[in-house]
Write a protein that holds these residues in place. Structure first.
Motif, mmCIF file in Angstrom:
data_model
loop_
_atom_site.group_PDB
_atom_site.id
_atom_site.type_symbol
_atom_site.label_atom_id
_atom_site.label_comp_id
_atom_site.label_asym_id
_atom_site.label_seq_id
_atom_site.Cartn_x
_atom_site.Cartn_y
_atom_site.Cartn_z
ATOM 1 N N LYS A 163 59.077 20.644 5.084
ATOM 2 C CA LYS A 163 59.980 21.655 4.511
ATOM 3 C C LYS A 163 59.470 23.071 4.804
ATOM 4 C CE LYS A 163 62.239 22.907 0.131
ATOM 5 N NZ LYS A 163 61.673 24.245 -0.118
ATOM 6 N N LYS A 164 58.180 23.305 4.605
ATOM 7 C CA LYS A 164 57.611 24.625 4.863
ATOM 8 C C LYS A 164 57.769 25.019 6.330
ATOM 9 C CE LYS A 164 54.033 24.553 1.245
ATOM 10 N NZ LYS A 164 52.564 24.488 1.004
ATOM 11 N N SER A 165 57.525 24.068 7.229
ATOM 12 C CA SER A 165 57.622 24.360 8.659
ATOM 13 C C SER A 165 59.060 24.665 9.058
ATOM 14 C CB SER A 165 57.085 23.183 9.469
ATOM 15 O OG SER A 165 55.705 22.990 9.219
ATOM 16 N N LEU A 166 60.001 23.904 8.531
ATOM 17 C CA LEU A 166 61.404 24.171 8.824
ATOM 18 C C LEU A 166 61.835 25.521 8.257
ATOM 19 C CD1 LEU A 166 62.922 20.620 8.197
ATOM 20 C CD2 LEU A 166 62.778 21.784 10.406
ATOM 21 N N GLU A 167 61.357 25.849 7.061
ATOM 22 C CA GLU A 167 61.695 27.146 6.456
ATOM 23 C C GLU A 167 61.219 28.300 7.334
ATOM 24 O OE1 GLU A 167 61.655 26.031 1.676
ATOM 25 O OE2 GLU A 167 59.818 26.733 2.658
ATOM 26 N N GLU A 168 60.085 28.113 7.971
ATOM 27 C CA GLU A 168 59.532 29.194 8.788
ATOM 28 C C GLU A 168 60.117 29.232 10.197
ATOM 29 O OE1 GLU A 168 55.203 31.118 10.087
ATOM 30 O OE2 GLU A 168 55.279 29.290 8.852
ATOM 31 N N PHE A 169 60.333 28.050 10.787
ATOM 32 C CA PHE A 169 60.649 28.028 12.213
ATOM 33 C C PHE A 169 62.054 27.529 12.559
ATOM 34 C CE2 PHE A 169 55.970 27.400 11.978
ATOM 35 C CZ PHE A 169 55.614 28.636 12.494
ATOM 36 N N ALA A 170 62.721 26.845 11.659
ATOM 37 C CA ALA A 170 64.087 26.357 11.932
ATOM 38 C C ALA A 170 64.887 26.386 10.635
ATOM 39 C CB ALA A 170 64.044 24.945 12.512
ATOM 40 N N PRO A 171 65.067 27.574 10.061
ATOM 41 C CA PRO A 171 65.616 27.669 8.703
ATOM 42 C C PRO A 171 67.123 27.595 8.598
ATOM 43 C CG PRO A 171 65.040 29.851 9.487
ATOM 44 C CD PRO A 171 64.607 28.889 10.558
ATOM 45 N N GLU A 172 67.843 27.929 9.680
ATOM 46 C CA GLU A 172 69.282 28.123 9.562
ATOM 47 C C GLU A 172 70.097 27.077 10.314
ATOM 48 O OE1 GLU A 172 70.759 30.194 7.632
ATOM 49 O OE2 GLU A 172 68.949 31.219 6.958
ATOM 50 N N PRO A 173 70.689 26.107 9.620
ATOM 51 C CA PRO A 173 71.618 25.187 10.293
ATOM 52 C C PRO A 173 72.907 25.932 10.633
ATOM 53 C CG PRO A 173 71.528 24.715 7.938
ATOM 54 C CD PRO A 173 70.522 25.787 8.196
ATOM 55 N N SER A 174 73.239 26.005 11.915
ATOM 56 C CA SER A 174 74.377 26.832 12.318
ATOM 57 C C SER A 174 75.230 26.239 13.432
ATOM 58 C CB SER A 174 73.876 28.216 12.766
ATOM 59 O OG SER A 174 72.983 28.085 13.861
ATOM 60 N N VAL A 175 74.746 25.167 14.093
ATOM 61 C CA VAL A 175 75.500 24.628 15.232
ATOM 62 C C VAL A 175 75.785 23.136 15.023
ATOM 63 C CG1 VAL A 175 74.460 26.304 16.801
ATOM 64 C CG2 VAL A 175 73.442 24.044 16.588
#
Length: 323
Positions: A163-175
């Motif tokens: 969760k922490k890694s996604l928050e920092e490096f892949a935070p925004e689901p957009s596609v």
């Protein structure tokens, strides 16, 4: 006649396809089954997705329709019985990427470039807003299966680090992510041009993800090894054109680790619960992909959590699972 065969008979009765010859196609990890119906040089695909086994054809129809309207090579919907889980689809072709590349390995660069181009074009397609979003919290939850079905122990600390890694490096689901975008789900249509060369299958679980999720699926394929040079070329190509705003290589690696940790758990469940031992053979490759992506120095804390909590699927560890 079995209940499903009777339903299929009734589904096709008094249609143009009622007397066509049926041939089963290789299944996947789900409860869906497929048949190719053929007659006089023509063919269509029957999807048999029993609702009693948790299958639902409606999402497939929705995404297929969306993709076709946008010019992508998804199957056309010819007949649909949502209540009984039956779909008749146009046949995109008989040769998937994996089959084509076994025969013509020198085409790997061309095929993967085409598949990556499709992903870049998908970034411009507005996804249905009601789809599930791969937020950092959801991404972490999706990894829990590695604890329940692979390690058989708590992986709460691992999920926290995911969760922490996604928050920092892949935070925004957009596609729009088709989710199972890999060589056995892509049909190579050599006689077509542009994005029409790449036939798209198995997208009923599509969701909204950060840019690069499907590229991780494509390049970190659980079922075949992609040439390291091709992997590097496609990451460079995609990274130069993607919408992603965070450091793309780290974002891609983070998404790859999240995805493959989940796959490790899913494959363990398929082996132990659903008696599908062939998935044991894929698990060392999945692990190798996880370790490769965790070489990124920015993911050092996540790497340590994986090493501490998830044992490598060695031959000894896997021996008991395959019996």
């Amino acid at each position: 006649m079995s209940d499903r065969n009777a339903l299929i008979h009734d589904f096709l009765i008094e249609t143009a396809w009622q007397d066509w010859t049926h041939a089963p196609l290789a299944g996947d990890a789900s409860a869906r089954r497929y048949r190719r119906l053929s007659s006089k040089g023509q063919s269509v695909i029957l999807m048999d997705a029993p609702p009693e086994n948790g299958e639902d054809t409606v999402p497939f129809v929705e995404i297929a329709t969306l993709l076709r309207k946008a010019g992508f090579a998804a199957p056309d919907i010819l007949l649909h019985d949502a209540k009984n889980g039956l779909l008749l689809l146009s046949d995109l072709g008989t040769t998937d990427y994996a089959q084509w590349l076994r025969r013509t390995p020198t085409d790997e660069g061309r095929l993967y470039h085409s598949a990556t181009t499709v992903l870049l074009k998908l970034e411009g397609l507005p996804p249905p807003p009601h789809l599930k979003h791969l937020t950092p919290a959801i991404g972490a939850e999706m990894v829990e299966i590695v604890g329940t079905d692979y390690t058989h122990s708590s992986v709460a600390d691992l999920c926290t680090e995911v969760k922490k890694s996604l928050e920092e490096f892949a935070p925004e689901p957009s596609v729009l992510a088709l989710r199972d975008y890999h060589a056995e789900n892509l049909i190579w249509r050599a006689g077509k041009t542009g994005i029409d060369q790449v036939g798209l299958l198995d997208f009923q679980d599509a969701f909204i993800a950060p840019p690069g999720y499907d590229l991780a699926s494509l390049l970190r394929d659980a079922r075949r090894d992609v040439s390291p040079a091709i992997v590097e070329d496609m990451i460079t190509y995609f990274g130069a054109h993607t919408k992603a705003t965070t450091p793309f290589r780290t974002s891609l690696a983070c998404l790859g680790v999240q995805r493959n940790l989940r796959i490790l758990g899913v494959f363990a469940r398929l082996v132990s619960t659903l008696n599908k031992p062939r998935y044991t053979a894929f698990m060392p490759r999945v692990w190798a992909h996880i370790m490769e992506d965790l070489q990124d120095p920015a993911l050092a804390t996540l790497r340590q959590a994986v090493i501490d909590l998830v044992p490598e699927p060695t031959a000894t560890r896997l021996a008991g699972r395959a019996t």
